[in-house]
Scaffold this active site. Structure first.
Site, short mmCIF file in Angstrom:
data_model
loop_
_atom_site.label_atom_id
_atom_site.label_comp_id
_atom_site.label_asym_id
_atom_site.label_seq_id
_atom_site.Cartn_x
_atom_site.Cartn_y
_atom_site.Cartn_z
N THR A 39 0.80 -1.23 0.00
CA THR A 39 0.00 0.00 0.00
C THR A 39 0.83 1.27 0.00
OG1 THR A 39 -1.90 -1.06 1.05
CG2 THR A 39 -1.71 1.32 1.31
N ASN A 66 5.02 -0.66 4.34
CA ASN A 66 4.16 0.17 5.18
C ASN A 66 4.85 0.59 6.47
OD1 ASN A 66 2.04 -0.15 3.31
ND2 ASN A 66 1.36 -2.03 4.32
N LYS A 83 -7.01 5.33 5.21
CA LYS A 83 -5.64 5.05 5.68
C LYS A 83 -4.80 6.32 5.65
CE LYS A 83 -5.48 0.33 3.81
NZ LYS A 83 -4.68 -0.63 3.00
N ASP A 84 -4.01 6.52 6.70
CA ASP A 84 -3.14 7.70 6.73
C ASP A 84 -2.12 7.69 5.60
OD1 ASP A 84 -1.61 5.59 7.79
OD2 ASP A 84 -1.10 6.64 9.65
N ARG A 85 -1.48 6.57 5.36
CA ARG A 85 -0.42 6.52 4.34
C ARG A 85 -0.98 6.78 2.95
NH1 ARG A 85 -0.99 1.56 6.81
NH2 ARG A 85 -1.75 -0.21 5.57
#
Length: 555
Positions: free
Chosen positions: A83, A104, A168-170
């Site tokens: 991701t 990640n 999701k933050d990323r």
């Protein structure tokens, strides 16, 4: 004579009109008003054709399949299909050896000896809107390349607005970039959206209003999840998608995206296909139902944009892709005769560590292997230094031990009942050390190129491994994973919508890095700092002068 002369003038006037470039030839005449980079997490490249008959809406996936430029043969050209690197690659138009995001989370002993560092972790910028002060801060600091959105902001002297949204933050942070005015993601427990002080010291009033609106509670009711972790439970349902897109609408409206004299950029990553996909696999009816629901949600979203962006959808350009593909569940692949297997990454690390202790520290047990996310086995440089080994020798030793460690694990499982072991014995097919890859010491093959593109300076000392095809960590029966260089993990769709593109299906082999390159060329801005993508000229519309739509100066 007068009549003939008048006729000539009329013909000349018509010719001039027919050769004039259409309105909106320059991006910074505010055409388009908005560029959207839409990512579907764990969305394999065959999904759009596989489920095409399901799509009944005009502006869902059919916006791209029937009215856009569709590239079904799109593959990542690196081996670490996950991701965080996927979203960085989409945003920057570079691979891991360009943007430096490999997984990640990784071990960085200079920053923490107690926990892995996330791809967006930054203790200098605490979270805003978080339910606990103990939650770690976040920023794009680890992404060592600019994004498409960054370059648009720079080229407009900061006038363009840039935002990123995801569960999701990323995904929210790495796709949008450094110069964004905001990146928003959810608190896993509550579902409320948050950000960090990298962007602002307090949540905007409109975010507070959305969080207080009861929308998260409505999503729980829709998903029939009255309690528990919002991300894992609601996020794995279509309710998570509509919830995220409702927040995105609130952002567009509150920030006035698509209503400025320059082009704004919005990145949206839909996480629910990944959250559910890991649990059920790509062939499950639940995943198909999720994709069908997303079709309806996207139709509603794009129809909404058509009303809220100046000039409607005629002033919107969109790219659609996935951050990585996915492998079939081992049980599904094995049923069709494929050599599928499921193994424990933790057991592999433990077995390597056991052998290292036997050779290097028989008197006192040491943790030579820190673990981390495959395809990287991360090592503790301190333990090897105590054993008087340098990095090259330490990595070489681990690379030598890893295949045998896997074989011993599989041999031990073979003596157990069939329902408690992997479907087939797993193997390690490729093993490379960090020092090897840094020196370019890999075969001059397609696989070698994928390995080189996966290089990162993060993670300290490490060894990169590739299991056999259709082999993965965990998920023996129904679930699945991704992180390999095989085509099923690298295959994602790529499609564009907008008046700059000629609708059709293009069978050229392309890559997600081409998104940033193509949009940068159309918008007449610099390509991102490490971009290696190609401009997809075969799908670009030309005006009567032969110029591509988007020709013009940036300012």
């Amino acid at each position: 004579m007068k009549t003939f002369h008048g006729t000539l003038l009329a013909i000349a006037a018509l010719l001039c009109l027919s050769s004039a470039p259409p309105a909106g030839a320059s991006a910074y005449d505010a055409k388009p008003k908005l560029v959207v980079v839409l990512v579907l997490d764990q969305f394999r490249g065959d999904y759009l054709d596989r489920y095409r008959a399901d799509f009944k809406t005009p502006h869902g996936f059919n916006l791209f399949l029937e009215h856009g430029a569709y590239f079904p043969e799109c593959y990542y050209e690196y081996a670490n299909t996950m991701t965080a690197p996927g979203h960085s690659t989409i945003g920057t138009g570079a691979y891991t050896n360009g943007h430096n995001i490999a997984v990640n989370d990784w071990w960085d002993l200079s920053r923490s000896t107690s926990h892995t560092v996330s791809s967006v972790e930054d203790e200098r910028y605490p979270l805003v809107g978080a339910s606990s002060a103990a939650e770690l801060g976040a920023s794009p600091r680890n992404e060592l390349a600019s994004t498409l959105g960054d370059e648009v902001v720079l080229s407009t002297g900061g006038e363009a607005k840039l935002f990123g949204v995801s569960l999701k933050d990323r995904a929210a942070i790495l796709t949008s970039g450094h110069a964004s005015q905001g990146a928003y993601w959810i608190n896993h427990a509550t579902g409320h959206f948050e950000t960090s002080t990298y962007w602002r010291s307090d949540l905007p009033e409109w975010v507070k209003a959305f969080n207080a609106s009861g929308r998260a509670e409505a999503a729980r009711r829709e998903a029939n999840v009255p309690s528990g972790d919002f991300y894992d439970k609601v996020g794995a349902s279509p309710a998570g998608v509509s919830y995220e897109l409702d927040f995105t609408k609130a952002l567009v409206e509150a920030e006035g995206l698509g209503r400025h004299k320059v082009t704004d950029v919005l990145t949206v990553s839909i996480s629910s296909t990944d959250i559910l996909g890991h649990e059920v696999g790509p062939d499950a009816p639940e995943q198909r139902a999720m994709i069908d629901a997303i079709d309806v949600d996207l139709n509603n979203f794009f129809n909404w944009l058509g009303v809220h962006v100046d000039g409607g959808l005629d002033n919107v350009w969109v790219a659609l892709t996935g951050d990585h593909g996915v492998a079939p569940s081992p049980s599904v692949a094995a049923k069709e005769g494929m050599p599928a297997a499921a193994f424990s990454g933790e057991a592999l690390n433990d077995e390597i560590n056991r052998e290292l202790n036997a050779q290097l520290s028989p008197a006192q047990a040491e943790k030579f292997v820190l673990g981390g996310e495959l395809p990287y086995i991360q090592l503790d440089s301190r333990a090897f230094a105590a054993a008087k080994m340098n990095e090259a020798d330490a990595e070489k030793l681990v690379a030598q031990l890893a295949p045998g460690a896997m074989a011993r694990i599989e041999a031990g499982l073979a003596s157990k009942p069939p329902d408690s072991r992997a479907l087939r014995p797993a193997v390690l097919r490729h093993v490379y050390t960090r020092t090897q890859i840094a020196a370019g010491d890999v075969p001059e093959t397609e696989m070698g190129k994928l390995i080189l593109h996966s290089y990162s300076t993060n993670g300290g000392w490490w060894v990169m491994v590739t299991p056999g095809m259709y082999e993965m960590t965990g998920h023996e029966k129904s679930g699945t994973s991704h992180y390999t260089p095989y085509s099923y993990d690298r295959h994602v769709p790529l499609a564009f919508f907008g008046n700059a593109f000629v609708p059709g299906t293009y069978l050229d082999r392309v890559a997600p890095v081409d998104i940033a390159a193509t949009f940068a060329a159309l918008l007449r801005v610099n390509q991102p700092s490490a971009c290696v993508g190609h401009v997809l000229t075969q799908a670009l519309r030309r005006n009567a002068s032969g110029e591509t739509i988007g020709s013009g100066k940036a300012r």
